[in-house]
Write a protein that holds these residues in place. Sequence first.
Motif, short mmCIF file in Angstrom:
data_model
loop_
_atom_site.label_atom_id
_atom_site.label_comp_id
_atom_site.label_asym_id
_atom_site.label_seq_id
_atom_site.Cartn_x
_atom_site.Cartn_y
_atom_site.Cartn_z
N LEU A 159 0.81 -1.21 0.00
CA LEU A 159 0.00 0.00 0.00
C LEU A 159 0.85 1.27 0.00
O LEU A 159 0.38 2.34 -0.39
CB LEU A 159 -0.94 0.02 1.22
CG LEU A 159 -1.97 -1.10 1.31
CD1 LEU A 159 -2.82 -0.92 2.56
CD2 LEU A 159 -2.85 -1.14 0.06
N ASP A 160 2.09 1.17 0.44
CA ASP A 160 2.93 2.36 0.58
C ASP A 160 3.30 2.98 -0.76
O ASP A 160 3.11 4.17 -0.97
CB ASP A 160 4.20 2.03 1.37
CG ASP A 160 3.89 1.64 2.82
OD1 ASP A 160 2.84 2.05 3.32
OD2 ASP A 160 4.71 0.90 3.41
N GLU A 161 3.84 2.18 -1.67
CA GLU A 161 4.30 2.72 -2.95
C GLU A 161 3.87 1.90 -4.16
O GLU A 161 3.54 2.46 -5.20
CB GLU A 161 5.83 2.84 -2.95
CG GLU A 161 6.38 3.86 -1.97
CD GLU A 161 7.88 4.04 -2.11
OE1 GLU A 161 8.36 4.14 -3.26
OE2 GLU A 161 8.57 4.07 -1.08
N LEU A 162 3.89 0.57 -4.03
CA LEU A 162 3.64 -0.26 -5.20
C LEU A 162 2.21 -0.13 -5.72
O LEU A 162 1.99 0.09 -6.92
CB LEU A 162 3.97 -1.72 -4.89
CG LEU A 162 3.86 -2.69 -6.07
CD1 LEU A 162 4.76 -2.24 -7.23
CD2 LEU A 162 4.22 -4.10 -5.64
N LEU A 163 1.22 -0.27 -4.85
CA LEU A 163 -0.16 -0.14 -5.32
C LEU A 163 -0.43 1.27 -5.85
O LEU A 163 -1.05 1.41 -6.91
CB LEU A 163 -1.14 -0.52 -4.21
CG LEU A 163 -2.63 -0.41 -4.60
CD1 LEU A 163 -2.95 -1.26 -5.82
CD2 LEU A 163 -3.52 -0.82 -3.42
N PRO A 164 0.00 2.35 -5.16
CA PRO A 164 -0.20 3.68 -5.74
C PRO A 164 0.44 3.84 -7.12
O PRO A 164 -0.11 4.52 -7.99
CB PRO A 164 0.46 4.61 -4.71
CG PRO A 164 0.32 3.88 -3.42
CD PRO A 164 0.51 2.43 -3.78
N TRP A 165 1.62 3.23 -7.32
CA TRP A 165 2.26 3.28 -8.63
C TRP A 165 1.33 2.65 -9.68
O TRP A 165 1.16 3.19 -10.78
CB TRP A 165 3.59 2.54 -8.59
CG TRP A 165 4.44 2.72 -9.82
CD1 TRP A 165 5.46 3.62 -9.99
CD2 TRP A 165 4.34 1.98 -11.05
NE1 TRP A 165 5.99 3.49 -11.26
CE2 TRP A 165 5.33 2.50 -11.92
CE3 TRP A 165 3.51 0.95 -11.49
CZ2 TRP A 165 5.51 2.01 -13.22
CZ3 TRP A 165 3.68 0.47 -12.80
CH2 TRP A 165 4.68 0.99 -13.64
N CYS A 166 0.73 1.52 -9.34
CA CYS A 166 -0.17 0.82 -10.27
C CYS A 166 -1.43 1.63 -10.54
O CYS A 166 -1.84 1.80 -11.70
CB CYS A 166 -0.53 -0.55 -9.71
SG CYS A 166 0.84 -1.73 -9.63
N THR A 167 -2.06 2.12 -9.50
CA THR A 167 -3.33 2.83 -9.68
C THR A 167 -3.13 4.12 -10.49
O THR A 167 -4.01 4.50 -11.27
CB THR A 167 -3.98 3.16 -8.33
OG1 THR A 167 -3.09 3.95 -7.54
CG2 THR A 167 -4.32 1.87 -7.57
N ALA A 168 -2.00 4.77 -10.33
CA ALA A 168 -1.74 6.01 -11.06
C ALA A 168 -1.57 5.75 -12.56
O ALA A 168 -1.73 6.68 -13.36
CB ALA A 168 -0.49 6.69 -10.51
N ARG A 169 -1.30 4.51 -12.93
CA ARG A 169 -1.03 4.19 -14.33
C ARG A 169 -2.04 3.22 -14.93
O ARG A 169 -1.84 2.73 -16.05
CB ARG A 169 0.40 3.62 -14.46
CG ARG A 169 1.46 4.67 -14.13
CD ARG A 169 2.79 4.05 -13.79
NE ARG A 169 3.79 5.09 -13.51
CZ ARG A 169 3.88 5.72 -12.33
NH1 ARG A 169 3.06 5.42 -11.34
NH2 ARG A 169 4.78 6.66 -12.15
N GLY A 170 -3.08 2.90 -14.20
CA GLY A 170 -4.08 1.98 -14.71
C GLY A 170 -3.61 0.56 -14.83
O GLY A 170 -4.11 -0.22 -15.64
N VAL A 171 -2.62 0.20 -14.01
CA VAL A 171 -2.08 -1.17 -14.01
C VAL A 171 -2.84 -2.00 -12.99
O VAL A 171 -3.02 -1.58 -11.84
CB VAL A 171 -0.57 -1.15 -13.68
CG1 VAL A 171 -0.03 -2.57 -13.51
CG2 VAL A 171 0.20 -0.41 -14.77
N GLY A 172 -3.30 -3.16 -13.39
CA GLY A 172 -4.01 -4.04 -12.47
C GLY A 172 -3.09 -4.56 -11.38
O GLY A 172 -1.87 -4.69 -11.59
N PHE A 173 -3.67 -4.88 -10.24
CA PHE A 173 -2.89 -5.38 -9.11
C PHE A 173 -3.51 -6.70 -8.65
O PHE A 173 -4.62 -6.70 -8.12
CB PHE A 173 -2.88 -4.37 -7.96
CG PHE A 173 -1.93 -4.71 -6.84
CD1 PHE A 173 -0.69 -4.12 -6.77
CD2 PHE A 173 -2.28 -5.62 -5.86
CE1 PHE A 173 0.20 -4.43 -5.74
CE2 PHE A 173 -1.42 -5.95 -4.84
CZ PHE A 173 -0.17 -5.35 -4.78
N LEU A 174 -2.81 -7.79 -8.88
CA LEU A 174 -3.26 -9.10 -8.41
C LEU A 174 -2.70 -9.32 -7.02
O LEU A 174 -1.48 -9.43 -6.84
CB LEU A 174 -2.81 -10.21 -9.36
CG LEU A 174 -3.16 -10.04 -10.84
CD1 LEU A 174 -2.83 -11.31 -11.61
CD2 LEU A 174 -4.60 -9.65 -11.04
#
Length: 330
Positions: free
Chosen positions: A200-215
């Motif tokens: 939640l700290d950096e990886l998920l925000p990186w994904c959400t900002a770019r429309g990348v799915g997170f499994l």
Amino acid sequence: MERRTVGAAALAVGAVGLGCMPMSWAYSTSRQGGEESLRAVHTALDHGTTLLDTADMYGPFTNELLLGRVLRERRAEAFVATKCGLLVGDQHIVANGRPGYVRRACDASLRRLQTDTIDLYQLHRVDPEVPVEETWGAMAELVAAGKVRALGLCAVGARGNRRTGAALYDETIRHLVRVQQVFPVASVQAELSVWAAEALDELLPWCTARGVGFLAAMPLGNGFLTGTLTPGGGFESDDLRARHPRFTAEMMAANQPIVVGLRRVAQRYGATAAQVALAWTLAQAPEVVPVPGTKSARWSAENAGAAGLRLSDADLAEIAELPPARGSWD
């Protein structure tokens, strides 16, 4: 079941996926039954789960073969996600990101899965001996050839699964930045759960900002968050939890307040602790698709049911106040 999208290509999947790994890898070999595993996959599909996550290394190879038996009958209902990049030896697992290997591995996976196309092809581990751009370029060629629809990256560092938290995710983001210049990343797969929330700290925000799915891998904490495991475990020697610091008798007892808190929330909804844990994961971002692993039809149905559970802000705040998990590889 609610549908969510994976990546900018907007590939639609059921909000809760199915991790197939336990059916033939990492968990209690004596309880790995082919027929029960087949029922688990069929049950998941019956309940609206579409994303089926496997890998060539699980078994190795037997996981894809098992899944292929289902896909032969129900391919149109499934979103097939598999992985390449790891080779299983007698004593260890090694990364292989050479382009020639990637091409051969994809063709072999297609044969075992009995399908013409892999919906999501994921790089299981970056090979430290091969520039990640070369590996990703070979995977992009598979998309151009029509063998693969989209590409994903798993957040597993060069030193293996024991490298977790900020160091692993910083490294993953560096890899993501590099491969995005070669071909779009549709998804990232990384651990995310109530007791492992570092993404939640950096990886998920990186994904959400770019429309990348997170499994979200291991959204039930290797089974602990279900509340069905007995402190002390009694795990078989080939079960990964037998060596995990959080699954000693002492640490399982120390972490029981987390399960108690999940059960408290679950009681308000007539749900289970596992369903609350999955609903928490779903609530973290629209891009998140939890992929709980199981080889049981019963748990497949229960996990799928979590897609319909909506936690309130008060519920999420209550879960946020639960004590942090104790026991780590560090």
